[in-house]
Design an enzyme around this catalytic site. Sequence first.
Site, mmCIF file in Angstrom:
data_model
loop_
_atom_site.group_PDB
_atom_site.id
_atom_site.type_symbol
_atom_site.label_atom_id
_atom_site.label_comp_id
_atom_site.label_asym_id
_atom_site.label_seq_id
_atom_site.Cartn_x
_atom_site.Cartn_y
_atom_site.Cartn_z
ATOM 1 C CG ASP A 194 36.289 18.642 5.593
ATOM 2 O OD1 ASP A 194 36.012 19.764 5.892
ATOM 3 O OD2 ASP A 194 35.828 17.558 5.958
ATOM 4 C CG HIS A 199 38.445 17.978 11.347
ATOM 5 N ND1 HIS A 199 38.168 17.242 12.085
ATOM 6 C CD2 HIS A 199 37.406 18.487 10.365
ATOM 7 C CE1 HIS A 199 36.870 16.675 11.561
ATOM 8 N NE2 HIS A 199 36.442 17.600 10.757
#
Length: 291
Positions: A194, A199
């Site tokens: 991911d 993030h």
Amino acid sequence: MPIDPAKALAADPVTTELVWDHRDVQLYHLGIGAGVPATDPLELRYTLERGLRVLPGFATVAGGRPALLDGLYAPGVDVEPSAVSHREQSLTLHRPVPVNGRAVRTSRITAVHDRDEDAVVVLRSEVADGDGPMWSCTAGLLVRGGGGLDGGRGAGRARRPGRGPARTPEREPDLDLTRPVQENLALLYRLCGDHNPLHTDPEHARDAGHDRPPLHALCVYGMALKAAVDTALGGEVERVLGYRARFAGAVFPGETLRVRLWRGDGRLTAAVTAADRGDAPVLADTVVHHA
């Protein structure tokens, strides 16, 4: 229209070959905070090849491509990834996840629902190898600004992909745990497949309304499961039969995760919060089904 429910629901399933070995499993474990303390025998079960166990949460990243990406790029779903939030995840184990494996994942959108100005896309994935079914996953993806659907097949008010809300008992928890979130955890976890810059890139995080990058939702999902397995289930990963949670809020690297657990008949109900921010909700409607 960014989402065409009829087209999305009628599309052929997406099939993906998944291959993994002990290195992928170990990386996942490190990415959810395993290995601290590094010489703890309980942690070595997650980090060394000898006697390596597979936490079932690994199923969400096995093969290096999270299943939720199949929903982002499905026919009839033309949205910016930055407009999509992972809202719910459920996992059903048909047998323990092996350390080394080769399997096929079949994914398809099973529902598209209006939620006022937004939309919820429900993605179902089945994974099997030559010996039969291995696990099933259902993910709920919130698409901001994707509402106003044309009422095509499957459109309607949003419903949970799980089995309804999981109420925590009105008593003190059987276990009240805290787990530190390492500062570099998002950098490790992203290597499981991911690579969403939200993030890890402060600029992307600010554009999304955060003052710093939040941790991946599925990383938190894995951390909470590990805490439950290590304590309530004695580290016996093979006892996990299913696991579901709703992502209720962000947690940030450097914070402390609080996991409260209530024992039930073949299930653990959990409340997961950010201890540093007044127990702000992180995971809700969280249940681990076990043998």
